[in-house]
Design a protein around this motif. Structure first.
Motif, short mmCIF file in Angstrom:
data_model
loop_
_atom_site.label_atom_id
_atom_site.label_comp_id
_atom_site.label_asym_id
_atom_site.label_seq_id
_atom_site.Cartn_x
_atom_site.Cartn_y
_atom_site.Cartn_z
N ALA A 167 3.36 61.98 -5.35
CA ALA A 167 3.22 60.89 -6.32
C ALA A 167 3.70 59.57 -5.72
O ALA A 167 3.08 58.52 -5.92
CB ALA A 167 4.01 61.21 -7.59
N GLN A 168 4.80 59.61 -4.97
CA GLN A 168 5.29 58.39 -4.33
C GLN A 168 4.30 57.89 -3.29
O GLN A 168 4.04 56.68 -3.19
CB GLN A 168 6.65 58.63 -3.69
N ARG A 169 3.76 58.82 -2.49
CA ARG A 169 2.78 58.41 -1.48
C ARG A 169 1.57 57.74 -2.13
O ARG A 169 1.02 56.77 -1.59
CB ARG A 169 2.31 59.62 -0.66
N ARG A 170 1.17 58.25 -3.28
CA ARG A 170 -0.04 57.76 -3.92
C ARG A 170 0.25 56.70 -4.99
O ARG A 170 -0.67 56.21 -5.65
CB ARG A 170 -0.80 58.94 -4.54
N ARG A 171 1.54 56.40 -5.19
CA ARG A 171 1.95 55.39 -6.16
C ARG A 171 1.42 55.71 -7.55
O ARG A 171 0.87 54.86 -8.25
CB ARG A 171 1.50 53.99 -5.71
N LEU A 172 1.64 56.98 -7.93
CA LEU A 172 1.22 57.47 -9.23
C LEU A 172 2.41 58.04 -9.98
O LEU A 172 3.39 58.45 -9.36
CB LEU A 172 0.16 58.57 -9.07
N PRO A 173 2.34 58.10 -11.31
CA PRO A 173 3.41 58.77 -12.06
C PRO A 173 3.39 60.27 -11.78
O PRO A 173 2.36 60.85 -11.44
CB PRO A 173 3.05 58.48 -13.53
N LEU A 174 4.56 60.87 -11.95
CA LEU A 174 4.69 62.32 -11.84
C LEU A 174 4.86 62.89 -13.24
O LEU A 174 5.73 62.46 -14.00
CB LEU A 174 5.91 62.68 -10.98
N ARG A 175 4.05 63.88 -13.56
CA ARG A 175 4.14 64.53 -14.86
C ARG A 175 4.62 65.97 -14.66
O ARG A 175 4.01 66.74 -13.92
CB ARG A 175 2.78 64.54 -15.56
N LEU A 176 5.72 66.31 -15.31
CA LEU A 176 6.24 67.67 -15.29
C LEU A 176 5.78 68.35 -16.57
O LEU A 176 6.02 67.85 -17.67
CB LEU A 176 7.77 67.67 -15.23
N LEU A 177 5.14 69.50 -16.43
CA LEU A 177 4.57 70.18 -17.59
C LEU A 177 5.13 71.58 -17.70
O LEU A 177 4.99 72.41 -16.79
CB LEU A 177 3.04 70.25 -17.48
N HIS A 178 5.79 71.84 -18.84
CA HIS A 178 6.25 73.20 -19.15
C HIS A 178 5.39 73.74 -20.27
O HIS A 178 5.32 73.17 -21.35
CB HIS A 178 7.71 73.19 -19.58
N ILE B 78 7.37 61.76 -16.13
CA ILE B 78 7.09 62.11 -17.52
C ILE B 78 7.27 63.60 -17.66
O ILE B 78 6.62 64.39 -16.97
CB ILE B 78 5.63 61.74 -17.89
N ALA B 79 8.19 64.04 -18.51
CA ALA B 79 8.44 65.47 -18.74
C ALA B 79 7.86 65.86 -20.09
O ALA B 79 8.18 65.25 -21.11
CB ALA B 79 9.93 65.77 -18.69
N ARG B 80 7.00 66.87 -20.10
CA ARG B 80 6.34 67.29 -21.32
C ARG B 80 6.42 68.81 -21.46
O ARG B 80 6.29 69.55 -20.50
CB ARG B 80 4.87 66.87 -21.33
N SER B 81 6.60 69.27 -22.70
CA SER B 81 6.57 70.69 -23.01
C SER B 81 5.51 70.93 -24.06
O SER B 81 5.28 70.08 -24.93
CB SER B 81 7.94 71.15 -23.52
N THR B 82 4.84 72.07 -23.98
CA THR B 82 3.79 72.38 -24.94
C THR B 82 3.89 73.85 -25.35
O THR B 82 4.35 74.69 -24.56
CB THR B 82 2.39 72.11 -24.34
N ASP B 83 3.47 74.13 -26.57
CA ASP B 83 3.44 75.51 -27.05
C ASP B 83 2.18 76.25 -26.61
O ASP B 83 2.04 77.45 -26.83
CB ASP B 83 3.53 75.54 -28.58
N THR B 84 1.25 75.54 -25.99
CA THR B 84 0.02 76.16 -25.51
C THR B 84 0.34 77.12 -24.37
O THR B 84 1.16 76.80 -23.50
CB THR B 84 -0.96 75.09 -25.01
N PRO B 85 -0.25 78.30 -24.34
CA PRO B 85 -0.01 79.22 -23.22
C PRO B 85 -0.31 78.58 -21.87
O PRO B 85 -1.10 77.62 -21.78
CB PRO B 85 -0.96 80.39 -23.52
N ALA B 86 0.31 79.12 -20.84
CA ALA B 86 0.32 78.47 -19.53
C ALA B 86 -1.07 78.19 -18.98
O ALA B 86 -1.36 77.07 -18.55
CB ALA B 86 1.12 79.32 -18.55
N VAL B 87 -1.96 79.18 -18.97
CA VAL B 87 -3.26 78.99 -18.32
C VAL B 87 -4.07 77.89 -19.00
O VAL B 87 -4.51 76.94 -18.33
CB VAL B 87 -4.04 80.31 -18.24
N PRO B 88 -4.31 77.93 -20.32
CA PRO B 88 -5.09 76.84 -20.92
C PRO B 88 -4.38 75.49 -20.83
O PRO B 88 -5.05 74.45 -20.68
CB PRO B 88 -5.27 77.28 -22.38
N ALA B 89 -3.04 75.47 -20.88
CA ALA B 89 -2.33 74.20 -20.78
C ALA B 89 -2.52 73.59 -19.39
O ALA B 89 -2.74 72.38 -19.25
CB ALA B 89 -0.85 74.41 -21.07
N LEU B 90 -2.43 74.41 -18.36
CA LEU B 90 -2.58 73.90 -17.00
C LEU B 90 -4.02 73.52 -16.71
O LEU B 90 -4.28 72.53 -16.00
CB LEU B 90 -2.08 74.94 -16.00
#
Length: 297
Positions: A29-40, A82-94
Motif C-alpha cells: 500500500a505504501q509503494r502504491r500510495r493507497l489506503p490499506l484495508r484490514l478485513l475480518h 481502515i479496519a473493518r469487521s463483517t458478519d458475512t462468512p469469509a469466502v463471500p466477504a473476501l
C-alpha cells in the motif's frame, strides 16, 4: 470520502500468517500510495483436524484485527489504515472485497498453524473465484525477503528489490496480466523476468529444462518472436523497467517454482470464469515468494 476508493485489502483471521500478510500488504500500500484495508470476516464453523484444541473460537479474530491495526499504524505512521469487521462468512466477504480492491492479500496458513489449513480452504477458494488480483503471502515472509541480500553493511530496507517474475502463456497473453506484472516491477524499480514454458516436444538435442536460444526458438515455431513482440508495447510504456525473457521447455509450475527462489513477487494468470490451473495451484502451495494470481479474459 468515495466508498469505492481503491485499496490494498488484506484478510485478517487471527493467524500469524495473516499478520505477516498484513505487513506485506502495508508495504505494498505504501509503494502504491493507497489506503490499506484490514478485513475480518465471520469465521467458518470450527473445523476438526483430529488434533485436540485447535478449533478457532469466534472471539479470537476481532482482537487480532484491532491489534493488527495498531501495530501497523505504529510501523507505518503515514499509511491510511481502515479496519473493518463483517458478519458475512469469509469466502463471500473476501470475494466481495476483491471486486473493490486493487489487490486482495491473503495469508498462506490458517489459525491452527498447520501447513495447508487455509491454503486448502479459504485462500484457495477465494483465489480460484476472485474477480480481481489476489496475492497469497507465505507465513514467515519478512520485509528483507523481497530485497537483494546485502554484504556491504547496506541496511536491508535500502537494498534493491528482487525481480518480479511473470509466468506468461503466449496462447493467452492478456493485457491485464502483463500490465499487472510491469506495474509491480516499476513501482519497485525492480527488473521483470518473463518466463514462457515450451510445452510441445522440444527441438532435437534439447533436454527438459534447457533454455532455448532466441534463434533456436524462432527457427522452430516463432515462439521467441511472439514473446518479444508481445512485450514490446509494454517496454515502451515502462521504459525504465529492465526486462528479460526466457523460453524454456518443461512444465510451467516446475520452472516458476525454481524462479520463485530468486524473486520478490511471482505473477501468474487465471482465465476468468475458470478455476485454478495445476500450475497456479502448485505455485500457491509451494512458491518461496508471494504469488499474485491475476484473472483475465
Amino acid at each position: 470520502m468515495n466508498s469505492c476508493i481503491r485499496t490494498i485489502t488484506v484478510g485478517i483471521d487471527g493467524s500469524r500468517a495473516s499478520l505477516d500478510a498484513a505487513d506485506w500488504a502495508a508495504r505494498e500500500a505504501q509503494r502504491r500510495r493507497l489506503p490499506l484495508r484490514l478485513l475480518h470476516a465471520a469465521p467458518a464453523p470450527a473445523v476438526r483436524v483430529r488434533i485436540p484444541d485447535v478449533d478457532v473460537p469466534a472471539a479470537y479474530t476481532r482482537p487480532a484485527l484491532d491489534r493488527a491495526a495498531i501495530q501497523l499504524a505504529y510501523a507505518h505512521p503515514s499509511l491510511d489504515i481502515i479496519a473493518r469487521s463483517t458478519d458475512t462468512p469469509a469466502v463471500p466477504a473476501l470475494l466481495a472485497a476483491a471486486l473493490e480492491a486493487e489487490t486482495l492479500v491473503l495469508g498462506s496458513r490458517g489459525p491452527t498453524g498447520f501447513a495447508g489449513f487455509l491454503v486448502g480452504s479459504v485462500a484457495l477458494v477465494v483465489t480460484a473465484r476472485a474477480e480481481g488480483p489476489v496475492v497469497v503471502v507465505r507465513a514467515g515472509e519478512l520485509p528483507e525477503d523481497e530485497r537483494m541480500p546485502t554484504v556491504d553493511g547496506t541496511p536491508p530496507s535500502a537494498a534493491p528489490y528482487l525481480p518480479v517474475v511473470l509466468g506468461l502463456d503466449l496462447s493467452h497473453p492478456a493485457d491485464d496480466l502483463i500490465g499487472y506484472a510491469f506495474d509491480r516491477a516499476a513501482v519497485r524499480s525492480a527488473p521483470l523476468h518473463v518466463v514462457h514454458t515450451w510445452t510441445v516436444p522440444p527441438p532435437r538435442g534439447h533436454a527438459p529444462g534447457m533454455p532455448l536460444s532466441g534463434a533456436t526458438a524462432e527457427r522452430e515455431d516463432g515462439t521467441w518472436h511472439v514473446l518479444t513482440s508481445t512485450l514490446q508495447p509494454w517496454r515502451h510504456k515502462f521504459p525504465e523497467t529492465t526486462v528479460s525473457e526466457q523460453v524454456i521447455y518443461g512444465h510451467p509450475g516446475h520452472h516458476l517454482l525454481k524462479a520463485s527462489t530468486r524473486a520478490g513477487l511471482l505473477v501468474t494468470g487465471r482465465r476468468s470464469g475458470e478455476g485454478l490451473g495445476r500450475a497456479a495451484h502448485s505455485l500457491i502451495q509451494h512458491a518461496m515468494c508471494p504469488v499474485a494470481v491475476v484473472p483475465h479474459s
